[in-house]
Design an enzyme around this catalytic site. Structure first.
Site, PDB file in Angstrom:
ATOM      1  N   ASN A   9      -7.050  -2.667 -21.680  1.00  0.00           N
ATOM      2  CA  ASN A   9      -5.737  -3.724 -21.963  1.00  0.00           C
ATOM      3  C   ASN A   9      -5.934  -4.695 -20.787  1.00  0.00           C
ATOM      4  O   ASN A   9      -5.858  -4.429 -19.506  1.00  0.00           O
ATOM      5  CB  ASN A   9      -4.562  -2.573 -21.911  1.00  0.00           C
ATOM      6  CG  ASN A   9      -3.161  -3.301 -22.683  1.00  0.00           C
ATOM      7  OD1 ASN A   9      -2.976  -4.630 -22.316  1.00  0.00           O
ATOM      8  ND2 ASN A   9      -2.196  -2.571 -22.260  1.00  0.00           N
ATOM      9  N   ARG A  90      -7.673  -3.567 -25.821  1.00  0.00           N
ATOM     10  CA  ARG A  90      -7.001  -3.695 -26.939  1.00  0.00           C
ATOM     11  C   ARG A  90      -6.158  -5.497 -26.948  1.00  0.00           C
ATOM     12  O   ARG A  90      -6.054  -6.155 -26.121  1.00  0.00           O
ATOM     13  CB  ARG A  90      -4.831  -3.650 -26.229  1.00  0.00           C
ATOM     14  CG  ARG A  90      -3.856  -3.851 -26.800  1.00  0.00           C
ATOM     15  CD  ARG A  90      -2.600  -3.005 -25.840  1.00  0.00           C
ATOM     16  NE  ARG A  90      -1.331  -3.488 -26.399  1.00  0.00           N
ATOM     17  CZ  ARG A  90      -0.379  -3.363 -26.127  1.00  0.00           C
ATOM     18  NH1 ARG A  90      -0.860  -4.109 -25.068  1.00  0.00           N
ATOM     19  NH2 ARG A  90       0.589  -4.361 -26.259  1.00  0.00           N
ATOM     20  N   HIS A 179       2.939  -3.197 -31.342  1.00  0.00           N
ATOM     21  CA  HIS A 179       2.972  -2.749 -31.331  1.00  0.00           C
ATOM     22  C   HIS A 179       2.561  -1.431 -32.601  1.00  0.00           C
ATOM     23  O   HIS A 179       2.817  -0.218 -32.551  1.00  0.00           O
ATOM     24  CB  HIS A 179       4.208  -1.377 -31.375  1.00  0.00           C
ATOM     25  CG  HIS A 179       5.478  -1.330 -29.896  1.00  0.00           C
ATOM     26  ND1 HIS A 179       6.318  -1.817 -29.843  1.00  0.00           N
ATOM     27  CD2 HIS A 179       4.874  -1.600 -28.613  1.00  0.00           C
ATOM     28  CE1 HIS A 179       6.885  -2.122 -28.498  1.00  0.00           C
ATOM     29  NE2 HIS A 179       5.729  -2.469 -28.172  1.00  0.00           N
ATOM     30  N   GLY A 209      10.098   1.963 -25.603  1.00  0.00           N
ATOM     31  CA  GLY A 209       9.957   1.941 -24.345  1.00  0.00           C
ATOM     32  C   GLY A 209      10.660   1.213 -23.586  1.00  0.00           C
ATOM     33  O   GLY A 209      11.588   0.031 -24.336  1.00  0.00           O
ATOM     34  N   ASN A 210       9.899   0.193 -22.976  1.00  0.00           N
ATOM     35  CA  ASN A 210      11.301  -1.139 -22.360  1.00  0.00           C
ATOM     36  C   ASN A 210      10.982  -2.312 -23.510  1.00  0.00           C
ATOM     37  O   ASN A 210      11.888  -3.384 -23.833  1.00  0.00           O
ATOM     38  CB  ASN A 210      10.386  -1.743 -21.054  1.00  0.00           C
ATOM     39  CG  ASN A 210      11.203  -1.753 -20.108  1.00  0.00           C
ATOM     40  OD1 ASN A 210      12.405  -2.579 -20.164  1.00  0.00           O
ATOM     41  ND2 ASN A 210      10.347  -1.903 -19.155  1.00  0.00           N
ATOM     42  N   GLY A 211       9.696  -2.251 -23.695  1.00  0.00           N
ATOM     43  CA  GLY A 211       9.981  -3.071 -25.541  1.00  0.00           C
ATOM     44  C   GLY A 211       9.888  -1.982 -26.896  1.00  0.00           C
ATOM     45  O   GLY A 211       9.574  -1.108 -25.983  1.00  0.00           O
ATOM     46  N   ARG A 240      14.930  -7.669 -23.335  1.00  0.00           N
ATOM     47  CA  ARG A 240      15.003  -8.953 -24.563  1.00  0.00           C
ATOM     48  C   ARG A 240      16.276  -8.499 -25.573  1.00  0.00           C
ATOM     49  O   ARG A 240      16.659  -7.055 -25.845  1.00  0.00           O
ATOM     50  CB  ARG A 240      13.211  -8.607 -25.678  1.00  0.00           C
ATOM     51  CG  ARG A 240      12.663  -8.647 -25.162  1.00  0.00           C
ATOM     52  CD  ARG A 240      11.463  -8.248 -25.336  1.00  0.00           C
ATOM     53  NE  ARG A 240      10.143  -8.090 -24.722  1.00  0.00           N
ATOM     54  CZ  ARG A 240       9.657  -7.434 -24.995  1.00  0.00           C
ATOM     55  NH1 ARG A 240       9.402  -7.106 -26.358  1.00  0.00           N
ATOM     56  NH2 ARG A 240       8.320  -6.841 -24.946  1.00  0.00           N
ATOM     57  N   GLY A 329       8.157   5.710 -24.049  1.00  0.00           N
ATOM     58  CA  GLY A 329       9.245   6.589 -22.917  1.00  0.00           C
ATOM     59  C   GLY A 329      10.586   6.904 -23.202  1.00  0.00           C
ATOM     60  O   GLY A 329      11.335   7.951 -22.750  1.00  0.00           O
ATOM     61  N   GLY A 331      12.013   7.084 -25.829  1.00  0.00           N
ATOM     62  CA  GLY A 331      12.003   8.173 -27.599  1.00  0.00           C
ATOM     63  C   GLY A 331      11.182   9.264 -26.908  1.00  0.00           C
ATOM     64  O   GLY A 331      11.776  10.459 -27.442  1.00  0.00           O
ATOM     65  N   GLU A 383      -1.940   5.440 -27.167  1.00  0.00           N
ATOM     66  CA  GLU A 383      -1.983   4.222 -27.746  1.00  0.00           C
ATOM     67  C   GLU A 383      -4.030   3.790 -27.561  1.00  0.00           C
ATOM     68  O   GLU A 383      -4.933   3.463 -28.493  1.00  0.00           O
ATOM     69  CB  GLU A 383      -1.510   3.077 -27.299  1.00  0.00           C
ATOM     70  CG  GLU A 383      -0.147   2.400 -28.013  1.00  0.00           C
ATOM     71  CD  GLU A 383       0.735   1.563 -27.569  1.00  0.00           C
ATOM     72  OE1 GLU A 383       1.618   1.508 -26.380  1.00  0.00           O
ATOM     73  OE2 GLU A 383       0.826   0.338 -28.376  1.00  0.00           O
TER      74      GLU A 383
HETATM   75  P1  ADP Z   1       6.754  -0.219 -22.105  1.00  0.00           P
HETATM   76  O1  ADP Z   1       4.522   0.746 -21.879  1.00  0.00           O
HETATM   77  O2  ADP Z   1       7.260  -0.880 -22.817  1.00  0.00           O
HETATM   78  O3  ADP Z   1       7.005  -0.309 -20.351  1.00  0.00           O
HETATM   79  P2  ADP Z   1       7.149   3.025 -21.545  1.00  0.00           P
HETATM   80  O4  ADP Z   1       7.210   3.240 -23.281  1.00  0.00           O
HETATM   81  O5  ADP Z   1       6.081   3.351 -20.665  1.00  0.00           O
HETATM   82  O6  ADP Z   1       6.745   1.353 -21.598  1.00  0.00           O
HETATM   83  O7  ADP Z   1       8.687   2.954 -21.042  1.00  0.00           O
HETATM   84  C1  ADP Z   1       9.175   3.289 -20.021  1.00  0.00           C
HETATM   85  C2  ADP Z   1      10.658   3.599 -19.899  1.00  0.00           C
HETATM   86  O8  ADP Z   1      10.884   4.150 -20.351  1.00  0.00           O
HETATM   87  C3  ADP Z   1      12.014   2.596 -18.761  1.00  0.00           C
HETATM   88  O9  ADP Z   1      11.787   1.658 -19.310  1.00  0.00           O
HETATM   89  C4  ADP Z   1      12.878   3.751 -19.222  1.00  0.00           C
HETATM   90  O10 ADP Z   1      14.347   3.146 -19.913  1.00  0.00           O
HETATM   91  C5  ADP Z   1      12.919   4.941 -20.001  1.00  0.00           C
HETATM   92  N1  ADP Z   1      12.383   6.322 -19.533  1.00  0.00           N
HETATM   93  C6  ADP Z   1      11.178   6.656 -19.377  1.00  0.00           C
HETATM   94  N2  ADP Z   1      11.661   7.639 -18.552  1.00  0.00           N
HETATM   95  C7  ADP Z   1      12.902   8.177 -18.973  1.00  0.00           C
HETATM   96  C8  ADP Z   1      13.323   9.682 -18.501  1.00  0.00           C
HETATM   97  N3  ADP Z   1      12.355  10.484 -17.717  1.00  0.00           N
HETATM   98  N4  ADP Z   1      14.634   9.731 -19.313  1.00  0.00           N
HETATM   99  C9  ADP Z   1      15.062   8.135 -19.868  1.00  0.00           C
HETATM  100  N5  ADP Z   1      14.236   7.488 -20.070  1.00  0.00           N
HETATM  101  C10 ADP Z   1      13.363   7.230 -19.945  1.00  0.00           C
END
Ligand code: ADP
Length: 395
Positions: A9, A90, A179, A209-211, A240, A329, A331, A383
């Protein structure tokens, strides 16, 4: 010997990689090259419990991947002995061209390049990753797996913006989603876990996640998704806006004197939870809420209100709901968000059991009470595994 797939990726200044055993569903090694092209770069390589770090300037993606292969040689597992049968890449934007994985050739590279105006930050970086990986691994097939593929065949009513048709056509303006690999993987896994036939299920997946994005999956086919022409539309995200009246752009341009680039930056990087509360990580947000920060409270409420709105909308789009799956993250880890996302949705048959919902989930789990009309699950996304399996299937 078991077949393995190297999954890559490639971002504008980073490369994430994983060596995957698709049959076992495990990662044999993984890692990250960061800050490519900057004076101080970093490479982190993980094999099992062992983590190896290198702080070194990485001139370009080619050098980054060469460092990665040397780490495989030194630390293991040996790529020469790993029986790598394909490299899976990816790629963010496949436009109207790809509804599944495709073996990379010159035509595919040209198409990915041609689609760059639709994903200016991602497609050029993905392309660079593919080019350098093909030079380093010339003897195995390379397969592109597109973030948009699962949504390529969205029904026209969901994919079409109510915009002047000629303008939309000329500039390829439509809903492409993002996604997709995760939404496909999670909706399929949810059916497997429930022991039910995907063909009969109406599923909403919330990839938070962040997105963040939501999708409606009916009988295994995506029928709607929240991300649009770009990953800016839909849910409230870390930084966003998600859905916003497009007239906010005109308003800010006319009255705040902001340029298009400034508004782009504002909407993509300085909005969402970050813009509302000062933080984009849910863990920090909960700390602020607990400390009585009223902006944080409003921010969290705006975030979960949007989730409820999409669940309801997608239940309407599909004529009902059988499965609701949380992933990524937030979810997978945030029980407060999960509980708040379904608050008041009993009328749809959506309920969760507070005890089953409690805590972070490393494994898939059903969190709705026994006998509930809608099965609510947490399904950790993967993924890389999905890309590895799709690449293998393409051979
Ligand atoms: P991406 O791949 O979009 O960067 P992720 O799926 O890794 O993001 O998710 C990251 C986000 O998950 C973090 O910004 C945070 O908000 C959330 N996160 C991670 N661990 C926890 C936790 N233990 N409790 C609540 N939220 C969490």
């Amino acid at each position: 010997m078991t077949d393995t797939v190297l999954v890559i990726n490639s971002g504008s200044s980073s490369i994430k990689y994983q060596l995957v055993d698709p049959a076992a569903g495990t990662a044999l090694a993984s890692g990250l090259v960061e800050r490519i092209g900057e004076p101080a770069g970093r490479v982190v390589h993980k094999q099992g419990a062992q983590t190896t770090e290198r702080e070194t300037a990485v001139a370009d993606h080619g050098e980054g991947l060469r460092i990665v292969t040397s780490l495989f040689d030194e630390v293991g597992p040996s790529l020469a002995e790993a029986n790598v049968v394909a490299v899976g890449h990816r790629v963010v934007m496949g436009g109207r061209y790809y509804d599944g994985p495709v073996r990379v050739d010159e035509d595919v590279l040209a198409t990915i390049e041609r689609l760059s105006p639709l994903a200016p930050l991602h497609n050029p970086a993905n392309l660079t990753g593919i080019r350098v990986a093909r030079e380093l691994f010339p003897d195995v097939p390379h397969v592109a797996v597109f973030d948009t593929a699962f949504f390529r065949n969205l029904p026209d009513d969901a994919a079409t913006y109510a915009l002047d048709r000629e303008v939309a056509e000329q500039y390829s303006v439509r809903r492409y989603g993002a996604h997709g690999t995760s939404h496909q993987y999670v909706s399929t896994r949810a059916a497997e876990i429930l022991g039910r036939d995907l063909a009969e299920l109406r599923t909403v997946v919330l990839h938070l996640g962040n997105g963040a994005s939501a999708s409606a999956v009916k009988g295994g086919h995506a029928v709607d998704t929240s991300m649009g022409l770009t990953p800016l539309e839909g849910l409230v995200m870390g930084t966003r806006t998600g859905d916003i009246d497009p007239a906010v752009v005109f308003h800010l341009a006319r009255n705040a004197g902001m340029s298009i680039d400034e508004i782009d930056d504002l909407f993509n990087k300085r909005s969402g939870l970050k813009g509302l509360t000062g933080v984009n990580d849910l863990r920090e947000l909960h700390d602020l809420v607990a400390a009585g920060d009223s902006a944080a409270r409003v921010g969290l409420d705006v975030y979960t209100h949007r989730l409820r709105k999409y669940i309801g909308a997608y239940a309407a789009v599909m004529g009902g709901l059988d499965v609701l799956a949380f992933t990524a993250g937030v979810g997978e880890n945030d029980d407060v968000v999960r509980a708040d996302a379904v608050r008041g949705l009993e009328f749809l048959g959506v309920q969760i059991d507070p005890e089953l919902n409690a805590g972070r989930m490393k494994e898939a789990k059903v969190i709705s009470p026994a006998g509930a009309r809608v099965a609510v699950l947490v399904v950790p996304t993967n993924e890389e595994l999905a890309i590895a399996r799709q690449a293998l299937a393409q051979l």
